[in-house]
Design a protein around this motif. Structure first.
Motif, PDB file in Angstrom:
ATOM      1  N   VAL A 246      41.408  29.066  33.194  1.00 51.37           N
ATOM      2  CA  VAL A 246      40.969  30.042  32.180  1.00 51.37           C
ATOM      3  C   VAL A 246      39.981  30.859  33.237  1.00 51.37           C
ATOM      4  O   VAL A 246      39.167  30.613  33.884  1.00 51.37           O
ATOM      5  N   ARG A 248      37.266  33.705  33.463  1.00 51.52           N
ATOM      6  CA  ARG A 248      36.038  34.420  32.471  1.00 51.52           C
ATOM      7  C   ARG A 248      35.014  34.479  33.161  1.00 51.52           C
ATOM      8  O   ARG A 248      34.448  33.882  33.985  1.00 51.52           O
ATOM      9  N   VAL A 292      43.610  26.077  26.249  1.00 49.58           N
ATOM     10  CA  VAL A 292      42.473  27.060  25.920  1.00 49.58           C
ATOM     11  C   VAL A 292      42.977  28.278  25.266  1.00 49.58           C
ATOM     12  O   VAL A 292      43.791  28.856  25.862  1.00 49.58           O
ATOM     13  N   THR A 294      41.939  32.126  22.811  1.00 50.50           N
ATOM     14  CA  THR A 294      40.818  32.823  22.144  1.00 50.50           C
ATOM     15  C   THR A 294      41.643  33.943  21.514  1.00 50.50           C
ATOM     16  O   THR A 294      42.865  34.430  21.790  1.00 50.50           O
ATOM     17  N   GLN A 298      36.623  34.003  19.095  1.00 51.71           N
ATOM     18  CA  GLN A 298      36.240  32.546  19.109  1.00 51.71           C
ATOM     19  C   GLN A 298      37.066  31.959  20.036  1.00 51.71           C
ATOM     20  O   GLN A 298      38.316  32.365  20.202  1.00 51.71           O
ATOM     21  N   TRP A 299      36.444  30.927  20.891  1.00 50.28           N
ATOM     22  CA  TRP A 299      37.256  30.048  21.813  1.00 50.28           C
ATOM     23  C   TRP A 299      37.431  28.788  20.941  1.00 50.28           C
ATOM     24  O   TRP A 299      36.959  28.061  20.529  1.00 50.28           O
ATOM     25  N   TRP A 300      38.778  28.183  21.287  1.00 50.01           N
ATOM     26  CA  TRP A 300      39.320  26.940  20.885  1.00 50.01           C
ATOM     27  C   TRP A 300      39.841  26.161  22.213  1.00 50.01           C
ATOM     28  O   TRP A 300      40.353  26.748  23.182  1.00 50.01           O
ATOM     29  N   LEU A 316      35.241  25.598  21.510  1.00 47.12           N
ATOM     30  CA  LEU A 316      34.792  25.550  22.629  1.00 47.12           C
ATOM     31  C   LEU A 316      33.730  26.534  22.883  1.00 47.12           C
ATOM     32  O   LEU A 316      33.663  27.494  22.562  1.00 47.12           O
ATOM     33  N   TRP A 318      31.079  27.949  25.692  1.00 43.74           N
ATOM     34  CA  TRP A 318      30.782  28.106  27.117  1.00 43.74           C
ATOM     35  C   TRP A 318      29.114  28.462  27.189  1.00 43.74           C
ATOM     36  O   TRP A 318      28.581  29.095  26.676  1.00 43.74           O
TER      37      TRP A 318
END
Length: 470
Positions: A246, A248, A292, A294, A298-300, A316, A318
């Motif tokens: 990921v 980010r 992962v 999003t 929302q992140w999952w 998930l 952060w």
């Protein structure tokens, strides 16, 4: 077939009187803080997993390595799919010959099943199985990358689609082959595509996450090594499966497993997408084959595996601080036969079992740490007989067996012996009302609980395992 993969890790579960572990090596815990972790949300944590999709129809089925992709306002799931095995056994990975397809308005569902996206085609360059799909979109075309071994060795293949329902394999054949190349994941980084995949450094070599670069998704360059674990194929446990990266806020997070058990994924953070190490440990997600996703809000984390029915989803998080540590690696302690506290822990470097002993029951001085056992899958569990003698139960790192060691009345110790296996976790041990110790052990994936009792209080003999306890 490839030399080793998660699909072969639990095959031994079908042998022996007791079906009990799979546990991998883990990265160092929170002491290994990623460089710059105090700046930005570098750490990763996950909430509880909810069961959101069951592919079972007339028979019970499981999902494993999978991918989630959003298109035209819906989410699409593509996944390994197979028939569930009897309790305590692992499915046959060679029977994973199709890729399931489902769709939903959101990752949490409700999911609707569709016909399988692909089935194995032996006439296509010797395909023998279909594993670990990953889908990306480019120019209105969806590309599915998947692992398909054959007589010519491990291969990463590709198919394309414009509607996510009909898929056409590339006529040119596999994109590349490798020693154990599988579990591809593709990410856009700058002006190029980068594929991460699990690999070995050579036959019997170290477990690695490798990468290749491409400008067009069709032609891929020579491999590089993004991460190399200390474990080798000879250790019997692959710990670089299901790599997922990921990007980010200037950081790259590599999710890999199974680590700290079959249903465990470690997260490594780096500001270089081509260099990860255990020094960048940034969290742990208690799921298998974690992906992962999003939706921009929302992140999952999604997860699936052999011993579950379908797809699971967890929020998930952060974070700028480490999440609570979710692991069985806490130290254990108990008074020994002379009343001295004895502490057992795992060595952070090689996971050997370590021991430190109070020099006397009324003192605050301690011995130095000493090696008490070989590498283990979890901190050992202690039982204490009525006469004060300790008994130690340890999980082998590859889940092949539980090991056992008994304290003598003079304070010394017996040699290690095999106590049973394979098992899914360290056991629970307690002394019942008649002073006999009882051991309760979990089968791989939590499929069942088995029990074993001392023949008599304090005895070195034990009854046979009872695999039908629960």
């Amino acid at each position: 077939m490839h030399p080793i993969s998660r699909r072969g890790l639990l095959r031994a579960a079908g042998a022996g009187a007791l079906v009990l572990p799979l546990a991998g090596r883990t990265a160092p815990a929170a002491s290994a803080v990623p460089t710059g972790a105090s700046v930005g949300a570098v750490w990763v944590g996950a909430g509880p997993f909810d069961h959101v999709y069951d592919p079972s129809t007339a028979r019970r089925r499981y999902l494993n390595d999978h991918t989630l992709v959003q298109a035209d306002g819906r989410w699409h799931l593509f996944s390994i799919v197979g028939d569930s095995a009897p309790p305590g056994q692992a499915p046959d990975s060679a029977a994973e010959v199709s890729l399931a397809h489902a769709s939903a308005p959101s990752p949490s569902g409700p999911w609707r099943s569709h016909p399988d996206a692909l089935t194995v085609d032996a006439s296509y360059f010797g395909e023998e199985h279909l594993w670990a799909p990953h889908v990306v979109e480019s120019g209105g075309v969806h590309w599915m990358f998947y692992a398909a071994g054959g007589r010519a060795g491990a291969a990463v293949n590709a198919a394309t689609s414009t509607d996510l329902s009909t898929w056409t394999r590339l006529p040119s054949g596999p994109l590349f082959r490798g020693t154990a190349a599988r579990d591809p994941m593709v990410l856009r980084i700058g002006a190029e595509w980068v594929m991460y995949y699990t690999e070995l450094s050579g036959p019997g070599g170290r477990h690695q996450v490798c990468y290749r670069r491409s400008a067009d998704l069709l032609t891929w360059g020579e491999p590089g090594v993004a991460f190399a674990d200390a474990a080798t194929a000879a250790d019997g446990v692959s710990v670089t499966e299901s790599p997922f990266v990921v990007a980010r806020d200037g950081w790259y997070h590599l999710f890999i497993g199974p680590r700290n058990g079959y249903e465990g994924t470690d997260v490594l953070a780096s500001q270089d997408p081509f260099r990860f190490s255990v020094d960048g440990y940034a969290g742990h997600v208690p799921g298998h084959a974690v992906e992962v996703v999003t939706d921009g809000r929302q992140w999952w984390a999604s997860a699936a595996g052999w011993f579950r029915r379908g797809l699971y989803l967890a929020p998930l998080d952060w974070r700028s601080t480490p999440p609570p540590w979710q692991s069985p690696d806490n130290p254990v302690a108990a008074p020994d036969v002379h009343g001295r506290l004895t502490v057992f822990a795992l060595d952070a470097a090689d996971r050997s079992v370590l021991r430190r002993v109070q020099t006397g029951p009324d003192t605050d001085t301690w011995s130095d740490w000493e090696v008490f056992g070989t590498p283990a899958g979890a901190v050992p569990v202690l039982g204490r007989n009525a006469d004060g003698r300790l008994e130690v139960f340890s999980l082998a790192p590859d889940g092949a067996a539980l090991h056992h060691r008994v304290q003598r009345s003079d304070g010394g110790w017996s040699d290690w012996e095999v106590f049973g296996g394979p098992a899914g976790a360290a056991p629970a041990v307690a002394r019942n009302a008649d002073d006999r110790l009882e051991v309760f052990a979990l089968a791989p994936g939590g499929a069942l609980i088995a029990r074993r009792r001392q023949s008599s209080p304090g005895s070195t003999g034990w009854d046979d395992w009872d695999p039908g306890f629960g």
